[in-house]
Scaffold this active site. Structure first.
Site, PDB file in Angstrom:
ATOM      1  N   ASP A 115       1.016  -1.018   0.302  1.00  0.00           N
ATOM      2  CA  ASP A 115       0.138  -0.326   0.042  1.00  0.00           C
ATOM      3  C   ASP A 115       0.684   1.027   0.351  1.00  0.00           C
ATOM      4  O   ASP A 115       1.789   1.124   1.112  1.00  0.00           O
ATOM      5  CB  ASP A 115      -0.919   0.242   1.243  1.00  0.00           C
ATOM      6  CG  ASP A 115      -1.964  -1.002   0.972  1.00  0.00           C
ATOM      7  OD1 ASP A 115      -2.100  -1.050   0.058  1.00  0.00           O
ATOM      8  OD2 ASP A 115      -2.138  -1.675   2.414  1.00  0.00           O
ATOM      9  N   LYS A 119      -0.663   9.581   1.900  1.00  0.00           N
ATOM     10  CA  LYS A 119      -1.198  11.171   2.314  1.00  0.00           C
ATOM     11  C   LYS A 119       0.602  10.635   3.144  1.00  0.00           C
ATOM     12  O   LYS A 119       0.793  10.201   3.767  1.00  0.00           O
ATOM     13  CB  LYS A 119      -2.031  11.109   2.809  1.00  0.00           C
ATOM     14  CG  LYS A 119      -3.280  11.543   2.840  1.00  0.00           C
ATOM     15  CD  LYS A 119      -4.547  11.797   3.269  1.00  0.00           C
ATOM     16  CE  LYS A 119      -5.624  11.410   2.905  1.00  0.00           C
ATOM     17  NZ  LYS A 119      -6.838  11.177   3.420  1.00  0.00           N
ATOM     18  N   THR A 187       1.572 -11.074  -9.432  1.00  0.00           N
ATOM     19  CA  THR A 187       0.715 -10.818  -8.285  1.00  0.00           C
ATOM     20  C   THR A 187      -0.194 -10.110  -8.783  1.00  0.00           C
ATOM     21  O   THR A 187      -0.122  -9.955  -9.902  1.00  0.00           O
ATOM     22  CB  THR A 187       0.861 -10.114  -7.489  1.00  0.00           C
ATOM     23  OG1 THR A 187       1.170  -8.360  -8.013  1.00  0.00           O
ATOM     24  CG2 THR A 187       2.596  -9.877  -7.253  1.00  0.00           C
ATOM     25  N   TYR A 189      -2.468  -7.361  -8.309  1.00  0.00           N
ATOM     26  CA  TYR A 189      -2.754  -6.517  -8.439  1.00  0.00           C
ATOM     27  C   TYR A 189      -2.221  -5.756  -9.469  1.00  0.00           C
ATOM     28  O   TYR A 189      -2.674  -5.560 -10.518  1.00  0.00           O
ATOM     29  CB  TYR A 189      -2.315  -5.762  -7.304  1.00  0.00           C
ATOM     30  CG  TYR A 189      -2.463  -4.894  -6.794  1.00  0.00           C
ATOM     31  CD1 TYR A 189      -3.188  -5.685  -5.179  1.00  0.00           C
ATOM     32  CD2 TYR A 189      -3.439  -3.686  -5.782  1.00  0.00           C
ATOM     33  CE1 TYR A 189      -4.768  -5.864  -4.374  1.00  0.00           C
ATOM     34  CE2 TYR A 189      -4.156  -3.370  -5.445  1.00  0.00           C
ATOM     35  CZ  TYR A 189      -4.839  -4.565  -4.638  1.00  0.00           C
ATOM     36  OH  TYR A 189      -5.885  -3.922  -3.325  1.00  0.00           O
TER      37      TYR A 189
HETATM   38  C1  LIG Z   1      -1.656  -4.033  -2.501  1.00  0.00           C
HETATM   39  S1  LIG Z   1      -2.498  -5.329  -1.136  1.00  0.00           S
HETATM   40  C2  LIG Z   1      -1.748  -5.742  -2.737  1.00  0.00           C
HETATM   41  C3  LIG Z   1      -1.086  -7.890  -2.840  1.00  0.00           C
HETATM   42  C4  LIG Z   1      -0.475  -8.573  -3.646  1.00  0.00           C
HETATM   43  N1  LIG Z   1       1.223  -8.283  -3.338  1.00  0.00           N
HETATM   44  C5  LIG Z   1      -0.666  -8.465  -5.125  1.00  0.00           C
HETATM   45  O1  LIG Z   1       0.636  -7.512  -5.023  1.00  0.00           O
HETATM   46  O2  LIG Z   1      -2.061  -8.901  -5.307  1.00  0.00           O
HETATM   47  C6  LIG Z   1      -1.439  -4.643  -0.254  1.00  0.00           C
HETATM   48  C7  LIG Z   1      -1.648  -5.890   1.317  1.00  0.00           C
HETATM   49  O3  LIG Z   1      -0.955  -5.810   1.537  1.00  0.00           O
HETATM   50  C8  LIG Z   1      -1.391  -5.865   3.236  1.00  0.00           C
HETATM   51  N2  LIG Z   1      -0.985  -5.505   4.307  1.00  0.00           N
HETATM   52  C9  LIG Z   1      -0.631  -3.885   4.325  1.00  0.00           C
HETATM   53  N3  LIG Z   1       0.101  -3.087   5.182  1.00  0.00           N
HETATM   54  C10 LIG Z   1       0.611  -4.632   5.883  1.00  0.00           C
HETATM   55  C11 LIG Z   1       1.126  -4.467   6.944  1.00  0.00           C
HETATM   56  N4  LIG Z   1       1.656  -4.006   7.780  1.00  0.00           N
HETATM   57  N5  LIG Z   1       1.778  -6.156   7.836  1.00  0.00           N
HETATM   58  C12 LIG Z   1       1.086  -6.841   6.775  1.00  0.00           C
HETATM   59  N6  LIG Z   1       0.412  -6.847   5.564  1.00  0.00           N
HETATM   60  C13 LIG Z   1       0.212  -5.761   5.635  1.00  0.00           C
HETATM   61  C14 LIG Z   1      -2.995  -5.231   2.798  1.00  0.00           C
HETATM   62  O4  LIG Z   1      -3.661  -6.372   3.346  1.00  0.00           O
HETATM   63  C15 LIG Z   1      -2.809  -6.255   1.333  1.00  0.00           C
HETATM   64  O5  LIG Z   1      -3.073  -7.244   1.195  1.00  0.00           O
END
Ligand SMILES: C[S@@+](CC[C@H](N)C(=O)[O-])C[C@H]1O[C@@H](n2cnc3c(N)ncnc32)[C@H](O)[C@@H]1O
Length: 208
Positions: A115, A119, A187, A189
């Site tokens: 993510d 911001k 992946t 995404y």
């Molecule tokens: C934008 S998605 C991307 C998922 C995957 N890596 C892809 O590329 O399709 C980000 C993932 O990271 C997880 N995530 C975000 N912050 C995290 C954290 N601090 N610890 C573990 N997982 C986290 C979210 O729940 C989400 O499933």
């Protein structure tokens, strides 16, 4: 990533044999879970798990651990596992906790489409924030590498700066990873962004 909440997701997850329930007990010894000494690759924020599961299938000589903080998302990943996949495990945890879970035992760390938290006031939540990078240094073995991919140019620039400050060395860099051909497993995404013809920003970094 948004998914519909799965009722009792945590209970369902913890009953699954491939979910590590007491990971802190395995510090420095996660290889015991796999009953071999093969290198361990970790994906933080692995989402629905498409990438790590495919990696595991294609690389039976390696071990894979997916860490995800959202129980409903992890549940979706578990639903995809087929019984022949032996070299993958999952942990339900926030990346904040990784130094409590792992010692210096990880050979490759994947940060796929983390993510971006655009911001400024949320910069500490970015998984490439220096605070996280210092934790990664502690769980990575000597000569370990980090693979970082994103669709977000600002997040890429920010991350590159943080990696440099954090003492990581860029081994490979691309501002449009799949421009010529697709050579890597994508992946969930990544597939979406690639279909929209958006460039994928990529870094491979080594621990100094
Ligand atoms: C934008 S998605 C991307 C998922 C995957 N890596 C892809 O590329 O399709 C980000 C993932 O990271 C997880 N995530 C975000 N912050 C995290 C954290 N601090 N610890 C573990 N997982 C986290 C979210 O729940 C989400 O499933």
């Amino acid at each position: 990533m948004r998914v519909r909440k799965v009722p009792d997701a945590e209970i369902k997850i913890f009953n699954h044999p491939l979910v590590i329930k007491d990971s802190q007990q395995y510090r420095e010894a996660h290889y015991k879970l796999f009953q071999n000494q093969n290198p361990i690759h970790l994906e933080i924020g692995m989402g629905k798990g498409g990438f790590i599961l495919q990696k595991a299938i294609e690389n039976p000589h390696l071990n894979f651990i997916g860490l995800e903080k959202d129980a409903s998302i992890l549940y979706r990943a578990l639903a995809k596992i087929s019984p022949e996949i032996k070299n993958v495990r999952f942990i339900l945890a926030d990346a904040n906790k990784i130094t409590e879970i792992f010692d210096d035992e990880i050979s490759v760390l994947y940060l796929n489409f983390s993510d971006p938290w655009p911001k400024n006031r949320h910069h500490q939540r970015r998984l490439t924030n220096l605070t996280f990078l210092k934790k990664y240094q502690l769980i990575l073995k000597k000569k370990a590498v980090i693979i970082f991919k994103t669709d977000n140019k600002s997040f890429f620039d920010y991350s590159l700066e943080q990696f440099t400050i954090g003492g990581f060395k860029v081994i490979e860099k691309s501002l449009n990873l799949h421009q010529k051909q697709i050579t890597q497993i994508m992946t969930e995404y990544e597939k979406k962004f690639h279909q929209k013809k958006l460039p994928i920003y990529y870094l491979k970094l080594s621990v100094n």
